[in-house]
Design a protein around this motif. Structure first.
Motif, mmCIF file in Angstrom:
data_model
loop_
_atom_site.group_PDB
_atom_site.id
_atom_site.type_symbol
_atom_site.label_atom_id
_atom_site.label_comp_id
_atom_site.label_asym_id
_atom_site.label_seq_id
_atom_site.Cartn_x
_atom_site.Cartn_y
_atom_site.Cartn_z
ATOM 1 N N THR A 1 0.839 -1.210 0.000
ATOM 2 C CA THR A 1 0.000 0.000 0.000
ATOM 3 C C THR A 1 0.866 1.250 0.000
ATOM 4 O O THR A 1 0.541 2.227 -0.676
ATOM 5 C CB THR A 1 -0.960 0.040 1.212
ATOM 6 N N LYS A 2 1.961 1.238 0.733
ATOM 7 C CA LYS A 2 2.785 2.448 0.782
ATOM 8 C C LYS A 2 3.543 2.660 -0.542
ATOM 9 O O LYS A 2 3.736 3.802 -0.962
ATOM 10 C CB LYS A 2 3.727 2.395 1.985
ATOM 11 N N HIS A 3 3.961 1.553 -1.208
ATOM 12 C CA HIS A 3 4.504 1.712 -2.572
ATOM 13 C C HIS A 3 3.405 2.283 -3.480
ATOM 14 O O HIS A 3 3.673 3.118 -4.344
ATOM 15 C CB HIS A 3 4.983 0.365 -3.125
ATOM 16 N N GLY A 4 2.177 1.822 -3.260
ATOM 17 C CA GLY A 4 1.052 2.325 -4.056
ATOM 18 C C GLY A 4 0.822 3.807 -3.841
ATOM 19 O O GLY A 4 0.506 4.540 -4.785
ATOM 20 N N VAL A 5 0.985 4.266 -2.609
ATOM 21 C CA VAL A 5 0.808 5.696 -2.325
ATOM 22 C C VAL A 5 1.862 6.518 -3.074
ATOM 23 O O VAL A 5 1.563 7.581 -3.634
ATOM 24 C CB VAL A 5 0.865 5.970 -0.801
ATOM 25 N N VAL A 6 3.085 6.014 -3.132
ATOM 26 C CA VAL A 6 4.131 6.728 -3.886
ATOM 27 C C VAL A 6 3.751 6.762 -5.371
ATOM 28 O O VAL A 6 3.862 7.795 -6.041
ATOM 29 C CB VAL A 6 5.519 6.083 -3.664
ATOM 30 N N GLY A 7 3.232 5.649 -5.877
ATOM 31 C CA GLY A 7 2.797 5.602 -7.281
ATOM 32 C C GLY A 7 1.661 6.566 -7.559
ATOM 33 O O GLY A 7 1.669 7.288 -8.566
ATOM 34 N N LEU A 8 0.680 6.586 -6.672
ATOM 35 C CA LEU A 8 -0.459 7.507 -6.837
ATOM 36 C C LEU A 8 0.011 8.958 -6.804
ATOM 37 O O LEU A 8 -0.497 9.814 -7.538
ATOM 38 C CB LEU A 8 -1.426 7.327 -5.665
ATOM 39 N N THR A 9 0.980 9.222 -5.948
ATOM 40 C CA THR A 9 1.531 10.579 -5.821
ATOM 41 C C THR A 9 2.170 11.010 -7.140
ATOM 42 O O THR A 9 1.949 12.122 -7.635
ATOM 43 C CB THR A 9 2.578 10.608 -4.679
ATOM 44 N N ARG A 10 2.952 10.096 -7.717
ATOM 45 C CA ARG A 10 3.608 10.439 -8.999
ATOM 46 C C ARG A 10 2.557 10.620 -10.090
ATOM 47 O O ARG A 10 2.660 11.518 -10.933
ATOM 48 C CB ARG A 10 4.609 9.348 -9.375
ATOM 49 N N HIS A 11 1.541 9.776 -10.061
ATOM 50 C CA HIS A 11 0.454 9.908 -11.041
ATOM 51 C C HIS A 11 -0.206 11.288 -10.919
ATOM 52 O O HIS A 11 -0.369 12.004 -11.906
ATOM 53 C CB HIS A 11 -0.606 8.812 -10.830
ATOM 54 N N GLY A 12 -0.603 11.639 -9.690
ATOM 55 C CA GLY A 12 -1.302 12.912 -9.475
ATOM 56 C C GLY A 12 -0.448 14.089 -9.898
ATOM 57 O O GLY A 12 -0.937 15.055 -10.499
ATOM 58 N N ALA A 13 0.846 14.005 -9.583
ATOM 59 C CA ALA A 13 1.756 15.095 -9.935
ATOM 60 C C ALA A 13 1.753 15.327 -11.441
ATOM 61 O O ALA A 13 1.709 16.468 -11.915
ATOM 62 C CB ALA A 13 3.164 14.770 -9.449
#
Ligand SMILES: NC(=O)c1ccc[n+]([C@@H]2O[C@H](COP(=O)([O-])OP(=O)(O)OC[C@H]3O[C@@H](n4cnc5c(N)ncnc54)[C@H](O)[C@@H]3O)[C@@H](O)[C@H]2O)c1
Length: 250
Positions: free
Chosen positions: A158-170
């Motif tokens: 989940t925390k790797h996923g949060v980093v991925g979502l962050t990059r996506h949103g950016a």
């Protein structure tokens, strides 16, 4: 550090204690009106009381971040109460230390809160920020969002996923005035880690694992969140900012 956030509005999930409360207090001390949110109402109201006692402005809104309609209501409340939303710290999370994360129920709950919850929040917050043409979102990941953890498949994923979502949103909102970053804390002294810290042997091991020889404090994460939200970080987006006393430098 006072960033001069007067007239700004900040929303913090998981703000009934720990890192979320520290961020909510820091936003308020910098002048922002704060929407304090959590599933723990008593702790959330205590955060609001602490902000008001210090002369700040805050309201509490109960929200289970795994519930899409509750997240919609949370963001709508920020706008109905304060008229805008400038900063969001999507911080609510669970770490079911000791539980077998390969069990369906534990896995599903971790994904729902730690990962889907961040996506639901980001999605709603971005709607408001897009209409304003400006906003900053910070998601709480973890050093377990960047390096492996052999004991906890769900927390790590989940925390790797949060980093991925962050990059996506950016990337998605880079030209729309919305910056999206993450903080990746090492081991921080909060209610989440208190059971581990209660064991003096474990405490010694954890202190010794961190190059600085100590654990982090919630206020040290709040400082990073506020900087990421401030105009001092105006060219910073998609960045997972490690705040870990050197743990991942090894
Ligand atoms: N403490 C650490 O060492 C550490 C390290 C890395 C990352 N983190 C992350 O930091 C964040 C904050 O954790 P903390 O250490 O302050 O612990 P904490 O347990 O004090 O804070 C987590 C908060 O999230 C709330 N919460 C849990 N489920 C929720 C839900 N479904 N909806 C809304 N709120 C919910 C809890 O009530 C609690 O207030 C978490 O995302 C955690 O994974 C913590």
């Amino acid at each position: 550090m006072d960033y001069g956030f007067d007239g700004k509005v900040a929303l913090v999930t998981g703000a009934s204690g720990g890192i979320g409360r520290a961020t909510a207090l820091a936003f308020a001390a910098s002048g922002a009106a704060v929407v304090v949110s959590d599933v723990n109402e008593a702790g959330g109201q205590e955060t609001v009381s602490q902000i008001m006692a210090a002369g700040g402005k805050a309201i509490f809104q109960h929200c289970d971040v795994a519930d899409t309609s509750a997240v919609k209501a949370l963001v709508a409340r920020a706008v109905s109460e304060f008229g805008r939303l400038d900063f969001a710290h999507n911080n609510a999370g669970i770490n079911l230390m000791g539980a077998d994360e390969y069990q369906d129920e534990v896995w599903d709950r971790s994904i729902a809160i730690n990962l889907s919850g961040v996506m639901y929040c980001m999605r709603e917050e971005a709607e408001v920020m897009l209409a304003q043409g400006k906003g900053a979102i910070v998601n709480t990941a973890s050093i377990n969002g960047l390096i492996g953890n052999g004991r906890q498949p769900a927390y790590t994923a989940t925390k790797h996923g949060v980093v991925g979502l962050t990059r996506h949103g950016a990337l998605r909102w880079a030209k729309s005035g919305i910056r999206v970053n993450a903080v990746c804390p090492g081991v921080i002294e909060t209610p989440m880690t208190a059971p581990m810290m209660a064991n003096p042997e474990m405490r010694k091991v954890l202190d010794g694992m961190t190059p600085m020889g100590r654990l982090g404090q919630a206020e040290e994460i709040a400082g990073a969140v506020l900087w990421l939200c401030s105009d001092q970080a105006s060219f910073v987006t998609g960045h997972p900012l490690v705040v870990d006393g050197g743990t991942t430098a090894i």
